[in-house]
Design a protein around this motif. Sequence first.
Motif, PDB file in Angstrom:
ATOM      1  N   GLY A 132       0.786  -1.237   0.000  1.00 53.27           N
ATOM      2  CA  GLY A 132       0.000   0.000   0.000  1.00 53.27           C
ATOM      3  C   GLY A 132       0.813   1.279   0.000  1.00 53.27           C
ATOM      4  N   LYS A 133       1.985   1.233  -0.590  1.00 49.72           N
ATOM      5  CA  LYS A 133       2.801   2.455  -0.626  1.00 49.72           C
ATOM      6  C   LYS A 133       2.075   3.546  -1.439  1.00 49.72           C
ATOM      7  CE  LYS A 133       6.475   0.184  -2.180  1.00 49.72           C
ATOM      8  NZ  LYS A 133       5.953  -1.192  -2.214  1.00 49.72           N
ATOM      9  N   ASP A 134       1.559   3.142  -2.594  1.00 50.37           N
ATOM     10  CA  ASP A 134       0.850   4.123  -3.440  1.00 50.37           C
ATOM     11  C   ASP A 134      -0.404   4.660  -2.753  1.00 50.37           C
ATOM     12  OD1 ASP A 134       2.558   4.207  -5.613  1.00 50.37           O
ATOM     13  OD2 ASP A 134       1.724   2.366  -6.451  1.00 50.37           O
ATOM     14  N   GLY A 174      12.946   2.712  -8.654  1.00 49.23           N
ATOM     15  CA  GLY A 174      12.839   1.391  -9.285  1.00 49.23           C
ATOM     16  C   GLY A 174      14.211   0.782  -9.470  1.00 49.23           C
ATOM     17  N   VAL A 175      14.272  -0.201 -10.347  1.00 46.95           N
ATOM     18  CA  VAL A 175      15.560  -0.855 -10.639  1.00 46.95           C
ATOM     19  C   VAL A 175      16.541   0.230 -11.110  1.00 46.95           C
ATOM     20  CG1 VAL A 175      16.685  -2.565 -12.120  1.00 46.95           C
ATOM     21  CG2 VAL A 175      14.346  -2.968 -11.306  1.00 46.95           C
ATOM     22  N   PRO A 176      17.723   0.288 -10.515  1.00 48.85           N
ATOM     23  CA  PRO A 176      18.674   1.351 -10.885  1.00 48.85           C
ATOM     24  C   PRO A 176      19.078   1.294 -12.360  1.00 48.85           C
ATOM     25  CG  PRO A 176      19.434   0.133  -8.947  1.00 48.85           C
ATOM     26  CD  PRO A 176      18.247  -0.598  -9.470  1.00 48.85           C
ATOM     27  N   TRP A 220      23.923   7.768  -4.261  1.00 47.08           N
ATOM     28  CA  TRP A 220      24.032   8.874  -5.228  1.00 47.08           C
ATOM     29  C   TRP A 220      22.664   9.315  -5.740  1.00 47.08           C
ATOM     30  CZ3 TRP A 220      23.270   8.888 -10.738  1.00 47.08           C
ATOM     31  CH2 TRP A 220      23.762  10.022 -11.376  1.00 47.08           C
ATOM     32  N   ARG A 221      21.859   8.352  -6.148  1.00 50.78           N
ATOM     33  CA  ARG A 221      20.564   8.735  -6.744  1.00 50.78           C
ATOM     34  C   ARG A 221      19.562   9.197  -5.695  1.00 50.78           C
ATOM     35  NH1 ARG A 221      16.912   3.553  -8.491  1.00 50.78           N
ATOM     36  NH2 ARG A 221      17.086   2.302  -6.610  1.00 50.78           N
ATOM     37  N   VAL A 222      19.843   8.848  -4.443  1.00 48.37           N
ATOM     38  CA  VAL A 222      18.912   9.150  -3.363  1.00 48.37           C
ATOM     39  C   VAL A 222      19.167  10.544  -2.782  1.00 48.37           C
ATOM     40  CG1 VAL A 222      18.163   8.365  -1.080  1.00 48.37           C
ATOM     41  CG2 VAL A 222      18.778   6.691  -2.818  1.00 48.37           C
ATOM     42  N   TYR A 261      16.798   1.807   1.036  1.00 41.98           N
ATOM     43  CA  TYR A 261      16.696   0.521   1.751  1.00 41.98           C
ATOM     44  C   TYR A 261      16.606  -0.673   0.803  1.00 41.98           C
ATOM     45  CZ  TYR A 261      16.769   2.868   6.128  1.00 41.98           C
ATOM     46  OH  TYR A 261      17.202   3.606   7.194  1.00 41.98           O
ATOM     47  N   GLU A 262      16.182  -0.432  -0.451  1.00 45.17           N
ATOM     48  CA  GLU A 262      16.164  -1.541  -1.419  1.00 45.17           C
ATOM     49  C   GLU A 262      17.573  -2.126  -1.580  1.00 45.17           C
ATOM     50  OE1 GLU A 262      13.592  -3.031  -2.962  1.00 45.17           O
ATOM     51  OE2 GLU A 262      12.200  -1.714  -1.886  1.00 45.17           O
ATOM     52  N   ASP A 263      18.576  -1.302  -1.305  1.00 49.48           N
ATOM     53  CA  ASP A 263      19.951  -1.751  -1.490  1.00 49.48           C
ATOM     54  C   ASP A 263      20.437  -2.682  -0.378  1.00 49.48           C
ATOM     55  OD1 ASP A 263      20.954  -0.258  -4.003  1.00 49.48           O
ATOM     56  OD2 ASP A 263      19.835   1.233  -2.862  1.00 49.48           O
TER      57      ASP A 263
HETATM   58  P1  ATP Z   1       5.682  -0.602  -6.399  1.00 48.88           P
HETATM   59  O1  ATP Z   1       7.041  -0.033  -6.112  1.00 48.88           O
HETATM   60  O2  ATP Z   1       4.584   0.344  -6.050  1.00 48.88           O
HETATM   61  O3  ATP Z   1       5.490  -1.963  -5.816  1.00 48.88           O
HETATM   62  P2  ATP Z   1       6.404  -1.518  -8.960  1.00 48.88           P
HETATM   63  O4  ATP Z   1       6.997  -2.732  -8.353  1.00 48.88           O
HETATM   64  O5  ATP Z   1       5.601  -1.722 -10.192  1.00 48.88           O
HETATM   65  O6  ATP Z   1       5.507  -0.754  -7.941  1.00 48.88           O
HETATM   66  P3  ATP Z   1       8.612  -0.293 -10.328  1.00 48.88           P
HETATM   67  O7  ATP Z   1       8.910   1.153 -10.495  1.00 48.88           O
HETATM   68  O8  ATP Z   1       8.272  -1.105 -11.512  1.00 48.88           O
HETATM   69  O9  ATP Z   1       7.503  -0.395  -9.209  1.00 48.88           O
HETATM   70  O10 ATP Z   1       9.935  -0.912  -9.685  1.00 48.88           O
HETATM   71  C1  ATP Z   1      10.077  -1.327  -8.463  1.00 48.88           C
HETATM   72  C2  ATP Z   1      11.099  -2.457  -8.534  1.00 48.88           C
HETATM   73  O11 ATP Z   1      12.392  -1.892  -8.489  1.00 48.88           O
HETATM   74  C3  ATP Z   1      10.943  -3.394  -7.377  1.00 48.88           C
HETATM   75  O12 ATP Z   1      10.922  -4.720  -7.835  1.00 48.88           O
HETATM   76  C4  ATP Z   1      12.206  -3.136  -6.574  1.00 48.88           C
HETATM   77  O13 ATP Z   1      12.672  -4.268  -5.903  1.00 48.88           O
HETATM   78  C5  ATP Z   1      13.176  -2.668  -7.638  1.00 48.88           C
HETATM   79  N1  ATP Z   1      14.254  -1.859  -7.052  1.00 48.88           N
HETATM   80  C6  ATP Z   1      14.146  -0.686  -6.397  1.00 48.88           C
HETATM   81  N2  ATP Z   1      15.338  -0.280  -5.957  1.00 48.88           N
HETATM   82  C7  ATP Z   1      16.227  -1.222  -6.340  1.00 48.88           C
HETATM   83  C8  ATP Z   1      17.628  -1.363  -6.158  1.00 48.88           C
HETATM   84  N3  ATP Z   1      18.336  -0.445  -5.507  1.00 48.88           N
HETATM   85  N4  ATP Z   1      18.211  -2.439  -6.679  1.00 48.88           N
HETATM   86  C9  ATP Z   1      17.497  -3.359  -7.364  1.00 48.88           C
HETATM   87  N5  ATP Z   1      16.172  -3.287  -7.567  1.00 48.88           N
HETATM   88  C10 ATP Z   1      15.547  -2.229  -7.053  1.00 48.88           C
END
Ligand code: ATP
Length: 275
Positions: A68-70, A91-93, A104-106, A124-126
């Motif tokens: 429920g982040k959105d 998202g994915v870097p 850096w991006r943060v 924190y994804e890192d």
């Molecule tokens: P939501 O974030 O709302 O769940 P989503 O999953 O569709 O939506 P996206 O923008 O498509 O959002 O991308 C999120 C994806 O990016 C996630 O799978 C997350 O694990 C990944 N992600 C975010 N940061 C990193 C990171 N530093 N390294 C690898 N993957 C990352």
Amino acid sequence: MDIIRNDKQGAKVKLERTPTGPPKKTDKEVAKTEFDVLGEELFDLQDLLWGAKMNSVLIVLQGRDTAGKDGTIKHVVGSLNPRGVSVISFGVPSTEEREHDFLWRVHCKTPRLGEFSIFNRSHYEDVLVARVNNLVPKELWKVRYQHIRDFETLLTEHGTIVLKFFLHISQEEQEKRLLAREEEPRKAWKIAAGDWEDRKHWADYTRAYEDVFALTSTEQAPWHLVPSDAKWYRNLVVARAVAEALRPYRETWQARLDEVGKQKKAELRAWRKKR
Ligand code: ATP
């Protein structure tokens, strides 16, 4: 217990024993009324924050898929004046981002004085996806907790109020929400096979999150574990925590605005005299 605030480094949290739903006697209608009142208070506090330019607010939202982040952004942040709010989704870097250090991006998206930044996922994804999916060697993610603590200390020393929320849902609730996406035409676009794949790593994410809470909770940048199975309750808890964190600054911000107001009036008087 409605929210767990973890602000002691090293304090262990067991996610399995942490509630995902509202306390039994919580009344949804009463909660909604309180939420509306908090929304007005937040709007008012934001106005003072904006004018005083002494602090900024960083809200970090983390949680498993469908947590429920959105929805939290839509409802809680929706009560703020968009003029002073940036929402940033990580998202994915990209290649460029991966070729820099993980902060850096943060760092360049942190809030200016007077403003809010809302991070939908974050640095924190890192230490979460990067750790669970072995995206970087252990030696690299292990040292990131210290980097994160130092980074957040730097921000708080600059006047940033750092609030970190983990939207905590149960495995059952996540399954329901993922299945609902297949049934509802307006949600089907969100379907991602990867979300089902990630469920296989539920326990690994649990461990990774528990380490995050133990290693990156500080008094200045606490983690809030938000029971998120009920959306209305989740919104209330987040709004409450933000209001509680900002409320103590009200007088200081007001005093700064009064001081600046006096100064401006004096300048105007002087200008009128000269005419
Ligand atoms: P939501 O974030 O709302 O769940 P989503 O999953 O569709 O939506 P996206 O923008 O498509 O959002 O991308 C999120 C994806 O990016 C996630 O799978 C997350 O694990 C990944 N992600 C975010 N940061 C990193 C990171 N530093 N390294 C690898 N993957 C990352």
